[in-house]
Design a protein around this motif. Structure first.
Motif, PDB file in Angstrom:
ATOM      1  N   ASP A  34      -3.951   0.988 -13.956  1.00 16.65           N
ATOM      2  CA  ASP A  34      -4.208   2.412 -14.159  1.00 16.65           C
ATOM      3  C   ASP A  34      -5.353   2.947 -13.295  1.00 16.65           C
ATOM      4  OD1 ASP A  34      -2.162   2.282 -15.957  1.00 16.65           O
ATOM      5  OD2 ASP A  34      -3.289   3.111 -17.645  1.00 16.65           O
ATOM      6  N   PRO A  35      -6.477   2.229 -13.153  1.00 14.68           N
ATOM      7  CA  PRO A  35      -7.539   2.764 -12.293  1.00 14.68           C
ATOM      8  C   PRO A  35      -7.083   2.988 -10.851  1.00 14.68           C
ATOM      9  CG  PRO A  35      -8.414   1.040 -13.702  1.00 14.68           C
ATOM     10  CD  PRO A  35      -6.920   1.010 -13.862  1.00 14.68           C
ATOM     11  N   LEU A  36      -6.182   2.122 -10.347  1.00 16.37           N
ATOM     12  CA  LEU A  36      -5.671   2.298  -8.992  1.00 16.37           C
ATOM     13  C   LEU A  36      -4.741   3.502  -8.918  1.00 16.37           C
ATOM     14  CD1 LEU A  36      -5.364   1.466  -6.069  1.00 16.37           C
ATOM     15  CD2 LEU A  36      -3.705  -0.275  -6.778  1.00 16.37           C
ATOM     16  N   LEU A  37      -3.909   3.708  -9.940  1.00 15.27           N
ATOM     17  CA  LEU A  37      -3.057   4.901  -9.968  1.00 15.27           C
ATOM     18  C   LEU A  37      -3.917   6.171  -9.903  1.00 15.27           C
ATOM     19  CD1 LEU A  37      -0.453   3.933 -12.732  1.00 15.27           C
ATOM     20  CD2 LEU A  37      -0.183   3.740 -10.241  1.00 15.27           C
ATOM     21  N   GLN A  38      -5.003   6.181 -10.652  1.00 17.13           N
ATOM     22  CA  GLN A  38      -5.871   7.350 -10.635  1.00 17.13           C
ATOM     23  C   GLN A  38      -6.543   7.533  -9.279  1.00 17.13           C
ATOM     24  OE1 GLN A  38      -6.472   9.731 -13.496  1.00 17.13           O
ATOM     25  NE2 GLN A  38      -6.692  10.643 -11.474  1.00 17.13           N
ATOM     26  N   GLN A  39      -6.949   6.439  -8.649  1.00 17.60           N
ATOM     27  CA  GLN A  39      -7.556   6.524  -7.317  1.00 17.60           C
ATOM     28  C   GLN A  39      -6.562   7.058  -6.294  1.00 17.60           C
ATOM     29  OE1 GLN A  39      -8.986   2.381  -7.134  1.00 17.60           O
ATOM     30  NE2 GLN A  39     -11.044   3.204  -6.828  1.00 17.60           N
ATOM     31  N   ALA A  41      -4.011   9.065  -6.904  1.00 18.11           N
ATOM     32  CA  ALA A  41      -3.834  10.497  -7.156  1.00 18.11           C
ATOM     33  C   ALA A  41      -5.017  11.298  -6.633  1.00 18.11           C
ATOM     34  CB  ALA A  41      -3.644  10.742  -8.649  1.00 18.11           C
ATOM     35  N   LEU A  42      -6.215  10.768  -6.807  1.00 15.75           N
ATOM     36  CA  LEU A  42      -7.398  11.451  -6.280  1.00 15.75           C
ATOM     37  C   LEU A  42      -7.351  11.511  -4.761  1.00 15.75           C
ATOM     38  CD1 LEU A  42     -10.199  12.719  -6.611  1.00 15.75           C
ATOM     39  CD2 LEU A  42     -11.147  10.398  -6.704  1.00 15.75           C
ATOM     40  N   GLU A  43      -6.952  10.432  -4.129  1.00 17.43           N
ATOM     41  CA  GLU A  43      -6.868  10.402  -2.667  1.00 17.43           C
ATOM     42  C   GLU A  43      -5.798  11.370  -2.155  1.00 17.43           C
ATOM     43  OE1 GLU A  43      -8.188   8.816   1.095  1.00 17.43           O
ATOM     44  OE2 GLU A  43      -8.997   8.741  -0.937  1.00 17.43           O
ATOM     45  N   ASN A  44      -4.671  11.473  -2.875  1.00 14.99           N
ATOM     46  CA  ASN A  44      -3.627  12.414  -2.464  1.00 14.99           C
ATOM     47  C   ASN A  44      -4.107  13.856  -2.590  1.00 14.99           C
ATOM     48  OD1 ASN A  44      -1.863  10.282  -1.976  1.00 14.99           O
ATOM     49  ND2 ASN A  44      -0.920  10.394  -4.010  1.00 14.99           N
ATOM     50  N   ASN A  45      -4.960  14.119  -3.591  1.00 14.45           N
ATOM     51  CA  ASN A  45      -5.616  15.423  -3.750  1.00 14.45           C
ATOM     52  C   ASN A  45      -4.617  16.567  -3.887  1.00 14.45           C
ATOM     53  OD1 ASN A  45      -7.989  16.904  -4.090  1.00 14.45           O
ATOM     54  ND2 ASN A  45      -7.991  17.549  -1.941  1.00 14.45           N
ATOM     55  N   PHE A  68      -0.278  11.937 -12.626  1.00 15.28           N
ATOM     56  CA  PHE A  68      -1.740  11.969 -12.559  1.00 15.28           C
ATOM     57  C   PHE A  68      -2.194  13.154 -11.719  1.00 15.28           C
ATOM     58  CE2 PHE A  68      -0.867   7.699 -13.801  1.00 15.28           C
ATOM     59  CZ  PHE A  68      -2.002   7.195 -14.434  1.00 15.28           C
ATOM     60  N   THR A  69      -3.131  13.918 -12.253  1.00 18.49           N
ATOM     61  CA  THR A  69      -3.870  14.874 -11.437  1.00 18.49           C
ATOM     62  C   THR A  69      -4.961  14.092 -10.700  1.00 18.49           C
ATOM     63  OG1 THR A  69      -5.682  15.427 -12.950  1.00 18.49           O
ATOM     64  CG2 THR A  69      -3.542  16.504 -13.350  1.00 18.49           C
ATOM     65  N   PRO A  70      -5.766  14.742  -9.856  1.00 14.58           N
ATOM     66  CA  PRO A  70      -6.881  14.011  -9.254  1.00 14.58           C
ATOM     67  C   PRO A  70      -7.907  13.513 -10.266  1.00 14.58           C
ATOM     68  CG  PRO A  70      -6.358  15.944  -7.949  1.00 14.58           C
ATOM     69  CD  PRO A  70      -5.548  16.048  -9.209  1.00 14.58           C
ATOM     70  N   ALA A  71      -7.843  14.024 -11.513  1.00 10.15           N
ATOM     71  CA  ALA A  71      -8.865  13.677 -12.494  1.00 10.15           C
ATOM     72  C   ALA A  71      -8.354  12.889 -13.690  1.00 10.15           C
ATOM     73  CB  ALA A  71      -9.556  14.951 -12.998  1.00 10.15           C
ATOM     74  N   PHE A 260      11.516  19.589   1.248  1.00  6.88           N
ATOM     75  CA  PHE A 260      10.920  18.316   1.650  1.00  6.88           C
ATOM     76  C   PHE A 260       9.886  18.544   2.747  1.00  6.88           C
ATOM     77  CE2 PHE A 260      11.259  14.499   4.468  1.00  6.88           C
ATOM     78  CZ  PHE A 260      10.546  13.645   3.641  1.00  6.88           C
ATOM     79  N   TYR A 261       8.712  17.930   2.563  1.00 10.86           N
ATOM     80  CA  TYR A 261       7.625  18.099   3.539  1.00 10.86           C
ATOM     81  C   TYR A 261       7.404  16.846   4.383  1.00 10.86           C
ATOM     82  CZ  TYR A 261       2.945  18.849   5.448  1.00 10.86           C
ATOM     83  OH  TYR A 261       1.861  18.962   6.287  1.00 10.86           O
ATOM     84  N   MET A 262       7.160  15.690   3.744  1.00 10.34           N
ATOM     85  CA  MET A 262       6.854  14.510   4.569  1.00 10.34           C
ATOM     86  C   MET A 262       7.073  13.229   3.782  1.00 10.34           C
ATOM     87  SD  MET A 262       2.702  14.234   4.758  1.00 10.34           S
ATOM     88  CE  MET A 262       1.729  13.893   3.295  1.00 10.34           C
ATOM     89  N   GLU A 263       7.116  12.125   4.511  1.00 17.13           N
ATOM     90  CA  GLU A 263       7.166  10.799   3.921  1.00 17.13           C
ATOM     91  C   GLU A 263       6.325   9.850   4.745  1.00 17.13           C
ATOM     92  OE1 GLU A 263      10.962   8.550   4.482  1.00 17.13           O
ATOM     93  OE2 GLU A 263      11.637  10.465   5.330  1.00 17.13           O
ATOM     94  N   GLY A 264       5.876   8.779   4.120  1.00 21.08           N
ATOM     95  CA  GLY A 264       5.045   7.810   4.823  1.00 21.08           C
ATOM     96  C   GLY A 264       4.867   6.565   3.985  1.00 21.08           C
ATOM     97  N   ALA A 265       3.846   5.793   4.314  1.00 22.59           N
ATOM     98  CA  ALA A 265       3.543   4.557   3.599  1.00 22.59           C
ATOM     99  C   ALA A 265       2.055   4.521   3.303  1.00 22.59           C
ATOM    100  CB  ALA A 265       3.951   3.345   4.432  1.00 22.59           C
ATOM    101  N   VAL A 266       1.721   4.097   2.095  1.00 21.36           N
ATOM    102  CA  VAL A 266       0.329   3.980   1.675  1.00 21.36           C
ATOM    103  C   VAL A 266      -0.057   2.501   1.713  1.00 21.36           C
ATOM    104  CG1 VAL A 266      -1.247   4.213  -0.283  1.00 21.36           C
ATOM    105  CG2 VAL A 266       0.386   6.035   0.236  1.00 21.36           C
ATOM    106  N   ARG A 267      -1.175   2.238   2.360  1.00 16.94           N
ATOM    107  CA  ARG A 267      -1.715   0.859   2.362  1.00 16.94           C
ATOM    108  C   ARG A 267      -2.523   0.666   1.107  1.00 16.94           C
ATOM    109  NH1 ARG A 267      -5.554  -1.840   7.102  1.00 16.94           N
ATOM    110  NH2 ARG A 267      -5.946  -3.816   6.001  1.00 16.94           N
ATOM    111  N   LEU A 268      -2.092  -0.282   0.282  1.00 18.45           N
ATOM    112  CA  LEU A 268      -2.776  -0.560  -0.968  1.00 18.45           C
ATOM    113  C   LEU A 268      -3.923  -1.539  -0.744  1.00 18.45           C
ATOM    114  CD1 LEU A 268       0.313  -1.022  -3.298  1.00 18.45           C
ATOM    115  CD2 LEU A 268      -1.117   1.012  -3.058  1.00 18.45           C
ATOM    116  N   PRO A 269      -5.002  -1.394  -1.503  1.00 21.36           N
ATOM    117  CA  PRO A 269      -6.121  -2.329  -1.352  1.00 21.36           C
ATOM    118  C   PRO A 269      -5.706  -3.744  -1.764  1.00 21.36           C
ATOM    119  CG  PRO A 269      -6.436  -0.928  -3.273  1.00 21.36           C
ATOM    120  CD  PRO A 269      -5.264  -0.377  -2.540  1.00 21.36           C
ATOM    121  N   GLU A 270      -6.262  -4.720  -1.128  1.00 21.99           N
ATOM    122  CA  GLU A 270      -5.942  -6.093  -1.453  1.00 21.99           C
ATOM    123  C   GLU A 270      -6.552  -6.460  -2.797  1.00 21.99           C
ATOM    124  OE1 GLU A 270      -7.119  -8.642   1.705  1.00 21.99           O
ATOM    125  OE2 GLU A 270      -5.873  -7.617   3.217  1.00 21.99           O
TER     126      GLU A 270
END
Length: 271
Positions: A34-39, A41-45, A68-71, A260-270
């Motif tokens: 859950d903390p990573l999901l929240q991070q 969402a915050l990063e996506n802003n 999730f909202t950013p908060a 549709f606006y965009m697509e990409g890939a998110v690098r997840l922290p190790e």
């Protein structure tokens, strides 16, 4: 080894780019902490990030969805559910015209008919209350009585006309002091049946561009006031949005389009 996960961004409740409400949709193979999901969402802003995980063995639903909202995590979100359905149909290759999401608010179905996607959402109840002093101070001209939505802690006030909704400039610091999710303002529409705006500083959002979930409250409210079950609605944010709503007993159908606006890939922290 670097781990990535796909991400899509879709403008919901609009047929054009840069309108409606942008949502991020992140399909996962399994739930992240859950903390990573929240991070994320915050990063996506964006006002909402939807995370979806397939449910292979659940006869009642096809995906599990969380928003999730950013908060914070929220119990119900319309525009990010609509965006998620668009991604499932157009990017994840789902056949047919329906998809079901298991959520904190129960099973939410989405069906498609051409370019329109229709959400099957619960009808949310309200309680009449004296308007809290913080709302009266934040929004001059607010009525003495308001409605409270226990499901998501929103307050709702009915203003005199569309112009009053369009011109509303509430003091967001006073609204945040309420300690709840947000404030819905609504009035009869000039062209459509009703209009609204939604301010949610308690969820980290000053003003949400288009909010499907509040129409689970607004649809039964205006259906009763106007004496009909099928309604056209507009949300009067700067981006703007169009919704077709229908009251169906204890459910509400909320329909909109998507761009549709965009697509990409998110690098997840190790780990």
């Amino acid at each position: 080894m670097t781990t990535t996960t796909p991400i899509y961004q879709v403008d919901a409740f609009t047929d054009r780019l840069f309108g409606g409400n942008p949502a991020a949709v992140m399909p996962l193979t399994e739930w992240l902490p859950d903390p990573l999901l929240q991070q994320l969402a915050l990063e996506n802003n964006l006002s909402e990030t939807a995370f979806i995980v397939p449910l292979a063995d659940d006869p009642a639903a096809d995906y599990h969805i969380r928003w999730f909202t950013p908060a914070t995590e929220v119990p119900l979100c319309g525009h990010a559910t609509l965006a998620s359905a668009w991604v499932v149909f157009h990017k994840l290759g789902r056949a047919g015209d329906t998809v079901r999401f298991q959520s904190k608010s129960g099973v939410l179905g989405v069906s498609r008919n051409g370019d329109w996607l229709t959400l099957d959402f619960p009808r949310l109840s309200t309680e009449s209350r004296p308007t809290p002093p913080d709302i009266l101070a934040a929004l001059p001209g607010a009525p003495a009585e308001s409605l409270y939505v226990p499901n998501d802690t929103n307050y709702l006030v009915i203003l005199e006309n569309e112009a009053a909704v369009r011109q509303a400039t509430p003091d967001l610091r006073r609204l945040k002091a309420l300690g709840n999710q947000g404030l819905i303002v609504t009035a009869p529409g000039d062209d459509g049946d009703f209009v609204s705006r939604y301010f949610a500083p308690g969820a980290g959002i000053d003003e949400d561009p288009v909010t499907g979930s509040i129409h689970s409250v607004l649809t039964p409210l205006w259906a009763e006031r106007l004496g009909r079950e099928t309604l056209n609605a507009r949300q009067l944010s700067a981006r703007g949005g169009e919704l077709r709503c229908q009251l169906k007993g204890d459910r509400v159908a909320i329909a909109g389009q998507a761009a549709f606006y965009m697509e990409g890939a998110v690098r997840l922290p190790e780990a």
